[in-house]
Write a protein that holds these residues in place. Structure first.
Motif, PDB file in Angstrom:
ATOM      1  N   TRP A   8       0.855  -1.187   0.000  1.00 39.42           N
ATOM      2  CA  TRP A   8       0.000   0.000   0.000  1.00 39.42           C
ATOM      3  C   TRP A   8       0.891   1.237   0.000  1.00 39.42           C
ATOM      4  N   LYS A   9       0.668   2.141  -0.935  1.00 42.08           N
ATOM      5  CA  LYS A   9       1.454   3.371  -0.981  1.00 42.08           C
ATOM      6  C   LYS A   9       0.917   4.419  -0.018  1.00 42.08           C
ATOM      7  N   SER A  10      -0.406   4.501   0.083  1.00 42.92           N
ATOM      8  CA  SER A  10      -1.025   5.446   1.017  1.00 42.92           C
ATOM      9  C   SER A  10      -2.439   4.989   1.338  1.00 42.92           C
ATOM     10  N   VAL A  11      -2.729   4.923   2.623  1.00 40.86           N
ATOM     11  CA  VAL A  11      -4.065   4.571   3.104  1.00 40.86           C
ATOM     12  C   VAL A  11      -4.406   5.514   4.252  1.00 40.86           C
ATOM     13  N   TRP A  12      -5.630   6.027   4.237  1.00 45.80           N
ATOM     14  CA  TRP A  12      -6.088   6.912   5.308  1.00 45.80           C
ATOM     15  C   TRP A  12      -7.304   6.296   5.990  1.00 45.80           C
ATOM     16  N   ALA A  13      -7.358   6.399   7.292  1.00 50.57           N
ATOM     17  CA  ALA A  13      -8.502   5.890   8.053  1.00 50.57           C
ATOM     18  C   ALA A  13      -9.579   6.965   8.134  1.00 50.57           C
ATOM     19  N   SER A  14     -10.057   7.393   6.969  1.00 50.77           N
ATOM     20  CA  SER A  14     -11.082   8.436   6.902  1.00 50.77           C
ATOM     21  C   SER A  14     -11.653   8.480   5.493  1.00 50.77           C
ATOM     22  N   LYS A  15     -12.691   9.272   5.313  1.00 56.32           N
ATOM     23  CA  LYS A  15     -13.247   9.482   3.985  1.00 56.32           C
ATOM     24  C   LYS A  15     -12.353  10.437   3.190  1.00 56.32           C
ATOM     25  N   LYS A  16     -12.475  10.356   1.877  1.00 61.23           N
ATOM     26  CA  LYS A  16     -11.628  11.196   1.029  1.00 61.23           C
ATOM     27  C   LYS A  16     -11.874  12.676   1.292  1.00 61.23           C
ATOM     28  N   GLU A  17     -13.141  13.056   1.498  1.00 65.08           N
ATOM     29  CA  GLU A  17     -13.446  14.470   1.700  1.00 65.08           C
ATOM     30  C   GLU A  17     -12.883  15.011   3.008  1.00 65.08           C
ATOM     31  N   ASP A  18     -12.479  14.118   3.906  1.00 68.86           N
ATOM     32  CA  ASP A  18     -11.894  14.550   5.174  1.00 68.86           C
ATOM     33  C   ASP A  18     -10.369  14.650   5.113  1.00 68.86           C
ATOM     34  N   ILE A  19      -9.799  14.331   3.953  1.00 71.43           N
ATOM     35  CA  ILE A  19      -8.348  14.419   3.771  1.00 71.43           C
ATOM     36  C   ILE A  19      -8.026  15.759   3.117  1.00 71.43           C
TER      37      ILE A  19
END
Length: 207
Positions: free
Chosen positions: A168-179
């Motif tokens: 995985w290059k990048s994973v966020w524990a949130s929705k895209k709109e919250d990034i």
């Protein structure tokens, strides 16, 4: 007796110096242990925080069609909240086959067949379609076509074990709109994103 006094004095001085050296060594050792423990603590906490999210992303492979040969690669989010995945070089990348994320091991063989890979130069920054938010309990899938000359189909006869494996290059524990927009533009350099390996369970497919 008088000539022996300097020798006794030197002995006492050496004894005092020896005790002093032992105390210094003990102090330095104790200090280094404390400093090492303090510096290691944040790193361990970061790893512990990232593991539950990445391990909750379950990668799967299944046969979508035998003629033409197609595979469906899926990512299921078993985490308690939404997760956003940067799809480049991930199981959801349309170029997963060309990037070498899939391995094929025919029945009776111990090692996968050789598949040529390509280097991809993509336009930066990534577009909106490079990010996918997977809600808790949901699955995102991509279909890939297996064709020559990339895949030597003549070597894939009968039962073949298929595995999807990579990083995985990048994973966020949130929705895209919250990034933040800055984090999305600087994908890979964002300290808030998680990085780690992924690997699907081996699946047996009939060719």
């Amino acid at each position: 007796m008088v000539p022996q006094q300097p020798s006794r004095s030197r002995g006492r001085i050496l004894a005092v110096l020896g005790v002093f050296v032992v105390l210094i060594v003990f102090w330095n050792t104790w200090s280094s242990i404390d400093i090492g423990a303090a510096s290691d603590a944040p790193q361990e906490a970061r790893v512990d925080m990232s593991d539950p999210v990445l391990s909750a992303l379950k990668v799967s492979v299944r046969q979508a069609s035998s003629s033409p040969p197609k595979l469906t690669i899926g990512v299921t989010n078993t985490h308690s909240g939404p997760v956003t995945v940067f799809t480049w070089n991930s199981p959801l990348d349309p170029l997963a086959v060309q990037l070498g994320l899939l391995s094929f091991t025919p029945e009776g063989q111990d090692t996968p067949i050789d598949i040529p890979t390509i280097q991809v130069r993509r336009l930066m920054p990534p577009g909106d379609d490079a990010y996918v938010t997977i809600e808790a309990g949901k699955t995102e899938e991509r279909e890939v076509l297996l064709k020559k000359p990339m895949i030597p189909l003549d070597q894939l006869q009968g039962k073949v074990k298929v595995v999807c494996k990579g990083e995985w290059k990048s994973v966020w524990a949130s929705k895209k709109e919250d990034i933040s927009a800055e984090a999305l533009v600087n994908t890979g350099a964002d300290e808030a994103s998680l990085k780690g390996n992924f690997e699907s369970e081996p699946v047996e497919i009939e060719f």
